[in-house]
Design an enzyme around this catalytic site. Structure first.
Site, short mmCIF file in Angstrom:
data_model
loop_
_atom_site.label_atom_id
_atom_site.label_comp_id
_atom_site.label_asym_id
_atom_site.label_seq_id
_atom_site.Cartn_x
_atom_site.Cartn_y
_atom_site.Cartn_z
N ASP A 41 73.57 72.21 78.50
CA ASP A 41 73.18 71.00 79.23
C ASP A 41 73.65 69.78 78.46
OD1 ASP A 41 71.90 68.92 80.55
OD2 ASP A 41 69.96 69.92 80.64
N ASP A 74 72.77 62.04 88.22
CA ASP A 74 72.87 63.06 89.27
C ASP A 74 73.38 64.35 88.64
OD1 ASP A 74 72.06 61.59 91.66
OD2 ASP A 74 73.83 60.38 91.27
#
Lengths: 124, 124
Positions: free
Chosen positions: A38, A96
């Protein structure tokens, strides 16, 4: 394998964990040897301790997740689009993101990948 | 590596290829030895011939793609949520999908993954 309903519930539990800033609730979704990449392209966080450190830090920013559209659920995965909203100093910021969770037979997440880049940052 | 603008353009070219039912325009986005795993969990289509056969068939169903939300773009990938709309006999059907494109240095897609399952089918 977990059912589609169980995988969908895991995604909602993940969103709820951020809502409550409850890092242990997020950590509990992952297998002990899970990896969290991530964003994709950075070194994965591997294992419970690294994953706990990551979510404790992430939730410390005040980040909240807002799902965008239906959760895509296959045989052993869930993919979902969302917007992160957080405070950057005085300002509100957004990111996003699309996450993919791959599940092991126990129903725990064994691999998480988060897709986003600089173009996905914005102001709320 | 392709720029974020180039990867974003490739996603729009992919959507446009379906709009025009132009399978060659889709095939042209992929490297010669690319793999297409659609949906994830099924045997990948590998190489230009298999990819051409897949998109010729897919576009023959009349499928059109409608992007949902911003394209997520990282160093060498684009991830995007969309709804497929197609005719199933007399009825209109929908499928909610998330695709991930991984790019090689030439700017061609070397790996495509499509995330969806039975829970993501609906009626338009």
């Amino acid at each position: 394998m977990p059912t589609p309903e169980q995988m969908t519930a895991a995604v909602h539990a993940y969103v709820d964990a951020f809502a409550k800033a409850d890092s242990e609730a997020a950590v509990a979704l992952f297998a002990e040897d899970a990896s969290v990449e991530d964003p994709v392209g950075t070194p994965p966080k591997v294992g419970t301790d690294a994953i706990r450190e990551f979510y404790t830090y992430s939730m410390g920013t005040g980040a909240k997740l807002h799902l965008q559209g239906p959760i895509r659920v296959g045989e052993n995965y869930a993919a979902f689009a969302f917007q992160v909203r957080l405070k950057m100093g005085e300002a509100d910021a957004t990111v996003d993101v699309i996450d993919v969770f791959r599940f092991e037979e126990t129903g725990k997440v064994r691999k998480m990948e988060a897709y986003f880049g600089p173009a996905n940052f914005g102001a709320a």
